[in-house]
Design a protein around this motif. Structure first.
Motif, PDB file in Angstrom:
ATOM      1  N   LYS A 188       0.834  -1.208   0.000  1.00 21.05           N
ATOM      2  CA  LYS A 188       0.000   0.000   0.000  1.00 21.05           C
ATOM      3  C   LYS A 188       0.868   1.257   0.000  1.00 21.05           C
ATOM      4  O   LYS A 188       0.584   2.220  -0.693  1.00 21.05           O
ATOM      5  CB  LYS A 188      -0.946  -0.004   1.213  1.00 21.05           C
ATOM      6  CG  LYS A 188      -2.073  -1.020   1.090  1.00 21.05           C
ATOM      7  CD  LYS A 188      -3.173  -0.783   2.101  1.00 21.05           C
ATOM      8  CE  LYS A 188      -2.800  -1.258   3.460  1.00 21.05           C
ATOM      9  NZ  LYS A 188      -3.957  -1.243   4.391  1.00 21.05           N
ATOM     10  N   GLU A 189       1.944   1.201   0.782  1.00 18.49           N
ATOM     11  CA  GLU A 189       2.852   2.352   0.833  1.00 18.49           C
ATOM     12  C   GLU A 189       3.531   2.573  -0.520  1.00 18.49           C
ATOM     13  O   GLU A 189       3.614   3.706  -1.009  1.00 18.49           O
ATOM     14  CB  GLU A 189       3.894   2.123   1.918  1.00 18.49           C
ATOM     15  CG  GLU A 189       4.807   3.326   2.127  1.00 18.49           C
ATOM     16  CD  GLU A 189       5.812   3.097   3.244  1.00 18.49           C
ATOM     17  OE1 GLU A 189       6.833   3.789   3.234  1.00 18.49           O
ATOM     18  OE2 GLU A 189       5.578   2.229   4.097  1.00 18.49           O
ATOM     19  N   MET A 190       4.001   1.495  -1.138  1.00 21.05           N
ATOM     20  CA  MET A 190       4.676   1.611  -2.443  1.00 21.05           C
ATOM     21  C   MET A 190       3.704   2.060  -3.535  1.00 21.05           C
ATOM     22  O   MET A 190       4.058   2.846  -4.413  1.00 21.05           O
ATOM     23  CB  MET A 190       5.317   0.278  -2.814  1.00 21.05           C
ATOM     24  CG  MET A 190       6.478  -0.110  -1.905  1.00 21.05           C
ATOM     25  SD  MET A 190       7.061  -1.805  -2.178  1.00 21.05           S
ATOM     26  CE  MET A 190       8.015  -1.581  -3.682  1.00 21.05           C
ATOM     27  N   ILE A 191       2.482   1.571  -3.473  1.00 14.94           N
ATOM     28  CA  ILE A 191       1.460   1.937  -4.470  1.00 14.94           C
ATOM     29  C   ILE A 191       1.137   3.419  -4.392  1.00 14.94           C
ATOM     30  O   ILE A 191       0.940   4.077  -5.417  1.00 14.94           O
ATOM     31  CB  ILE A 191       0.182   1.089  -4.260  1.00 14.94           C
ATOM     32  CG1 ILE A 191       0.423  -0.355  -4.729  1.00 14.94           C
ATOM     33  CG2 ILE A 191      -1.012   1.679  -5.012  1.00 14.94           C
ATOM     34  CD1 ILE A 191      -0.653  -1.329  -4.304  1.00 14.94           C
ATOM     35  N   THR A 192       1.108   3.958  -3.162  1.00 15.11           N
ATOM     36  CA  THR A 192       0.688   5.354  -2.983  1.00 15.11           C
ATOM     37  C   THR A 192       1.834   6.364  -2.991  1.00 15.11           C
ATOM     38  O   THR A 192       1.592   7.556  -3.141  1.00 15.11           O
ATOM     39  CB  THR A 192      -0.092   5.514  -1.661  1.00 15.11           C
ATOM     40  OG1 THR A 192       0.708   5.023  -0.568  1.00 15.11           O
ATOM     41  CG2 THR A 192      -1.393   4.735  -1.707  1.00 15.11           C
ATOM     42  N   THR A 193       3.080   5.880  -2.828  1.00 13.29           N
ATOM     43  CA  THR A 193       4.192   6.846  -2.756  1.00 13.29           C
ATOM     44  C   THR A 193       5.158   6.748  -3.925  1.00 13.29           C
ATOM     45  O   THR A 193       6.094   7.542  -4.011  1.00 13.29           O
ATOM     46  CB  THR A 193       4.992   6.665  -1.443  1.00 13.29           C
ATOM     47  OG1 THR A 193       5.523   5.338  -1.390  1.00 13.29           O
ATOM     48  CG2 THR A 193       4.107   6.913  -0.233  1.00 13.29           C
ATOM     49  N   THR A 194       4.967   5.746  -4.802  1.00 13.51           N
ATOM     50  CA  THR A 194       5.855   5.624  -5.964  1.00 13.51           C
ATOM     51  C   THR A 194       5.031   5.432  -7.233  1.00 13.51           C
ATOM     52  O   THR A 194       3.831   5.173  -7.180  1.00 13.51           O
ATOM     53  CB  THR A 194       6.804   4.405  -5.828  1.00 13.51           C
ATOM     54  OG1 THR A 194       6.049   3.191  -6.052  1.00 13.51           O
ATOM     55  CG2 THR A 194       7.445   4.344  -4.452  1.00 13.51           C
ATOM     56  N   ILE A 211       6.251  -3.967  -8.063  1.00 10.50           N
ATOM     57  CA  ILE A 211       5.955  -3.946  -6.624  1.00 10.50           C
ATOM     58  C   ILE A 211       5.731  -5.368  -6.120  1.00 10.50           C
ATOM     59  O   ILE A 211       6.229  -5.761  -5.072  1.00 10.50           O
ATOM     60  CB  ILE A 211       4.724  -3.053  -6.329  1.00 10.50           C
ATOM     61  CG1 ILE A 211       5.084  -1.575  -6.561  1.00 10.50           C
ATOM     62  CG2 ILE A 211       4.217  -3.266  -4.899  1.00 10.50           C
ATOM     63  CD1 ILE A 211       3.916  -0.620  -6.467  1.00 10.50           C
ATOM     64  N   ALA A 212       4.986  -6.146  -6.889  1.00 12.97           N
ATOM     65  CA  ALA A 212       4.712  -7.542  -6.515  1.00 12.97           C
ATOM     66  C   ALA A 212       6.021  -8.320  -6.373  1.00 12.97           C
ATOM     67  O   ALA A 212       6.238  -9.008  -5.356  1.00 12.97           O
ATOM     68  CB  ALA A 212       3.817  -8.194  -7.560  1.00 12.97           C
ATOM     69  N   TYR A 213       6.907  -8.198  -7.354  1.00  5.51           N
ATOM     70  CA  TYR A 213       8.177  -8.936  -7.318  1.00  5.51           C
ATOM     71  C   TYR A 213       9.089  -8.433  -6.202  1.00  5.51           C
ATOM     72  O   TYR A 213       9.789  -9.216  -5.563  1.00  5.51           O
ATOM     73  CB  TYR A 213       8.876  -8.852  -8.675  1.00  5.51           C
ATOM     74  CG  TYR A 213       8.100  -9.527  -9.785  1.00  5.51           C
ATOM     75  CD1 TYR A 213       7.457 -10.742  -9.569  1.00  5.51           C
ATOM     76  CD2 TYR A 213       7.992  -8.939 -11.046  1.00  5.51           C
ATOM     77  CE1 TYR A 213       6.718 -11.358 -10.581  1.00  5.51           C
ATOM     78  CE2 TYR A 213       7.259  -9.546 -12.067  1.00  5.51           C
ATOM     79  CZ  TYR A 213       6.628 -10.762 -11.820  1.00  5.51           C
ATOM     80  OH  TYR A 213       5.900 -11.363 -12.810  1.00  5.51           O
ATOM     81  N   PRO A 251      -4.958  -3.803  -6.549  1.00  2.76           N
ATOM     82  CA  PRO A 251      -3.899  -2.800  -6.421  1.00  2.76           C
ATOM     83  C   PRO A 251      -4.128  -1.577  -7.319  1.00  2.76           C
ATOM     84  O   PRO A 251      -3.907  -0.437  -6.896  1.00  2.76           O
ATOM     85  CB  PRO A 251      -2.638  -3.557  -6.827  1.00  2.76           C
ATOM     86  CG  PRO A 251      -2.935  -4.974  -6.515  1.00  2.76           C
ATOM     87  CD  PRO A 251      -4.394  -5.150  -6.803  1.00  2.76           C
ATOM     88  N   SER A 252      -4.585  -1.811  -8.559  1.00  2.11           N
ATOM     89  CA  SER A 252      -4.799  -0.684  -9.481  1.00  2.11           C
ATOM     90  C   SER A 252      -5.935   0.208  -8.995  1.00  2.11           C
ATOM     91  O   SER A 252      -5.849   1.438  -9.062  1.00  2.11           O
ATOM     92  CB  SER A 252      -5.097  -1.189 -10.896  1.00  2.11           C
ATOM     93  OG  SER A 252      -6.199  -2.072 -10.884  1.00  2.11           O
ATOM     94  N   LYS A 253      -7.005  -0.425  -8.471  1.00  2.04           N
ATOM     95  CA  LYS A 253      -8.137   0.356  -7.959  1.00  2.04           C
ATOM     96  C   LYS A 253      -7.736   1.115  -6.706  1.00  2.04           C
ATOM     97  O   LYS A 253      -8.154   2.249  -6.492  1.00  2.04           O
ATOM     98  CB  LYS A 253      -9.313  -0.585  -7.647  1.00  2.04           C
ATOM     99  CG  LYS A 253     -10.609   0.128  -7.280  1.00  2.04           C
ATOM    100  CD  LYS A 253     -11.183   0.896  -8.455  1.00  2.04           C
ATOM    101  CE  LYS A 253     -12.473   1.601  -8.079  1.00  2.04           C
ATOM    102  NZ  LYS A 253     -12.958   2.495  -9.151  1.00  2.04           N
ATOM    103  N   TYR A 254      -6.877   0.502  -5.889  1.00  2.21           N
ATOM    104  CA  TYR A 254      -6.408   1.149  -4.663  1.00  2.21           C
ATOM    105  C   TYR A 254      -5.606   2.405  -5.010  1.00  2.21           C
ATOM    106  O   TYR A 254      -5.788   3.456  -4.391  1.00  2.21           O
ATOM    107  CB  TYR A 254      -5.535   0.174  -3.870  1.00  2.21           C
ATOM    108  CG  TYR A 254      -5.146   0.663  -2.500  1.00  2.21           C
ATOM    109  CD1 TYR A 254      -5.970   0.443  -1.408  1.00  2.21           C
ATOM    110  CD2 TYR A 254      -3.948   1.345  -2.305  1.00  2.21           C
ATOM    111  CE1 TYR A 254      -5.614   0.899  -0.144  1.00  2.21           C
ATOM    112  CE2 TYR A 254      -3.582   1.801  -1.051  1.00  2.21           C
ATOM    113  CZ  TYR A 254      -4.417   1.565   0.028  1.00  2.21           C
ATOM    114  OH  TYR A 254      -4.057   2.019   1.276  1.00  2.21           O
ATOM    115  N   ARG A 255      -4.714   2.297  -6.013  1.00  2.00           N
ATOM    116  CA  ARG A 255      -3.918   3.450  -6.453  1.00  2.00           C
ATOM    117  C   ARG A 255      -4.822   4.538  -7.012  1.00  2.00           C
ATOM    118  O   ARG A 255      -4.651   5.724  -6.706  1.00  2.00           O
ATOM    119  CB  ARG A 255      -2.887   3.007  -7.495  1.00  2.00           C
ATOM    120  CG  ARG A 255      -2.072   4.151  -8.063  1.00  2.00           C
ATOM    121  CD  ARG A 255      -0.971   3.623  -8.966  1.00  2.00           C
ATOM    122  NE  ARG A 255       0.252   3.340  -8.217  1.00  2.00           N
ATOM    123  CZ  ARG A 255       1.315   2.743  -8.724  1.00  2.00           C
ATOM    124  NH1 ARG A 255       1.298   2.307  -9.968  1.00  2.00           N
ATOM    125  NH2 ARG A 255       2.403   2.549  -7.989  1.00  2.00           N
TER     126      ARG A 255
END
Length: 366
Positions: A298-304, A311-313, A335-339
């Motif tokens: 969640k942090e990587m999705i929202t900050t990068t 991110i998964a790998y 993940p895409s919807k969360y971003r």
């Protein structure tokens, strides 16, 4: 996802709240239910809570006094008082105790959702202000946690530094250089020989003025290398035995981490470690690993801007599809919807800040 605690002594009231909140399961999760103020205080001491729905009249300890004590423990927790009483004194007390909102019984779902939206906006606003944290305070926290060998907390401090806005390039140079020198000194204190090539690189770079980004890159490298030794070789004494496992898990989270590997590190049998972990941490080993990975995701999705595959790998998932499946099961969103939802919320928050008009919460204006 915001974590909610329900504090209500009437069973039917709690069930009604749970039903109302279940329609927003992708945004909010109920992590606990207690029926009195004393238990609420104990709960927040041991769990991370974002929002509390608090009844005003309960046995052992009422909602107002419980709210006051909880705010002393953690001022960041948002509290919504639920009451059957509507009077000016209550509003005054709510302001005095820094309560975020109050709702009258019986409460319509629409008003509950509005109260939650207002609170989330406030939390987002406070998070933006946190980006201006005092760099010196962060530096001291980092040093303290580093000395204690607390990888989990020190890593959070390092993240704070990455998001800190220094007043000038000179300030960044002074503080970050001081941290680098201190970390090297602490490493020596732990009897850790930092990689010679890295040592030479640090010495070479310290002779020149580096950019903030360059300092942080070298800080990240030396930080991870020192903690690799501290954790692997158990160079510190933690207050609880399970802290060794939790620190080890955090350091190895993106590796192919298994219960057997952690049990071997702890020098106990996998079966015993499994039981011990559940008893002391509160959830089983696999669920804990999943929870920590999804929090990092969640942090990587929202900050990068990293792709979801990368991110998964990076988090040790072999397949992006499996990562997406686990993420959705945990958060209720892909993940895409969360971003996408995060960006929408961020845009709304920016509009909210730009308007800079007084906002109404409950019965008063702040």
């Amino acid at each position: 996802m915001k974590r909610i605690l329900l504090v209500e002594d009437e069973y039917l009231e709690r069930e009604a709240l749970k039903m109302i909140l279940s329609s927003k399961a992708q945004q909010y999760t109920i992590i606990g239910e207690v029926d009195n103020g004393m238990d609420a205080i104990e709960f927040v001491k041991e769990h991370e809570v974002d929002i509390i729905f608090m009844d005003i009249k309960m046995p052992k300890l009422g909602g107002m006094e419980a709210s006051r004590r909880i705010k002393e423990i953690n001022p960041a927790i948002a509290i919504i008082i639920i009451t059957a009483y509507n009077d000016f004194e209550l509003a005054q007390s709510a302001i005095k105790y820094n309560i975020d909102d109050y709702l009258l019984k019986p409460t319509r779902p629409k008003l509950i959702y509005e109260a939650l939206e207002n609170i989330v906006s406030k939390i987002s606003y406070k998070n933006i202000l946190k980006q201006d944290s005092n760099p010196t305070d962060i530096k001291e926290k980092l040093k303290r946690n580093f000395l204690q060998g607390d990888y989990i907390k020190a890593k959070e401090n390092l993240k704070e530094l990455h998001h800190t806005k220094f007043q000038s390039a000179e300030e960044a140079h002074t503080i970050l250089k001081d941290i680098l020198i201190t970390l090297s000194s602490i490493a020596n204190g732990f009897g850790i020989d930092v990689d010679k090539q890295l040592q030479e690189e640090v010495k070479r770079r310290l002779k020149n003025i580096m950019s903030q980004e360059q300092y942080l890159q070298i800080l990240d490298l030396i930080f991870e290398e020192i903690f690799q030794v501290i954790i692997e070789e158990k160079r510190v004494k933690y207050p609880k035995e399970m802290d060794y496992a939790l620190q080890y898990i955090e350091k190895k989270l993106t590796h192919n981490l298994t219960l057997e590997k952690v049990a071997t590190y702890m020098n106990i049998s996998p079966h015993y470690f499994s039981k011990l972990f559940k008893a002391q941490v509160g959830i089983n080993f696999v669920d804990y690993i999943t929870q920590r990975k999804i929090n990092q995701a969640k942090e990587m999705i929202t900050t990068t801007d990293h792709s979801l595959c990368s991110i998964a790998y990076a988090l040790g998932f072999n397949e992006a599809n499996y990562f997406s499946k686990v993420f959705k099961k945990t958060t209720g969103l892909t993940p895409s919807k969360y971003r996408e939802q995060f960006k929408e919320t961020q845009n709304e928050t920016n509009k909210y800040l730009q308007r800079a008009t007084p906002q109404i919460y409950g019965k008063w204006i702040v």
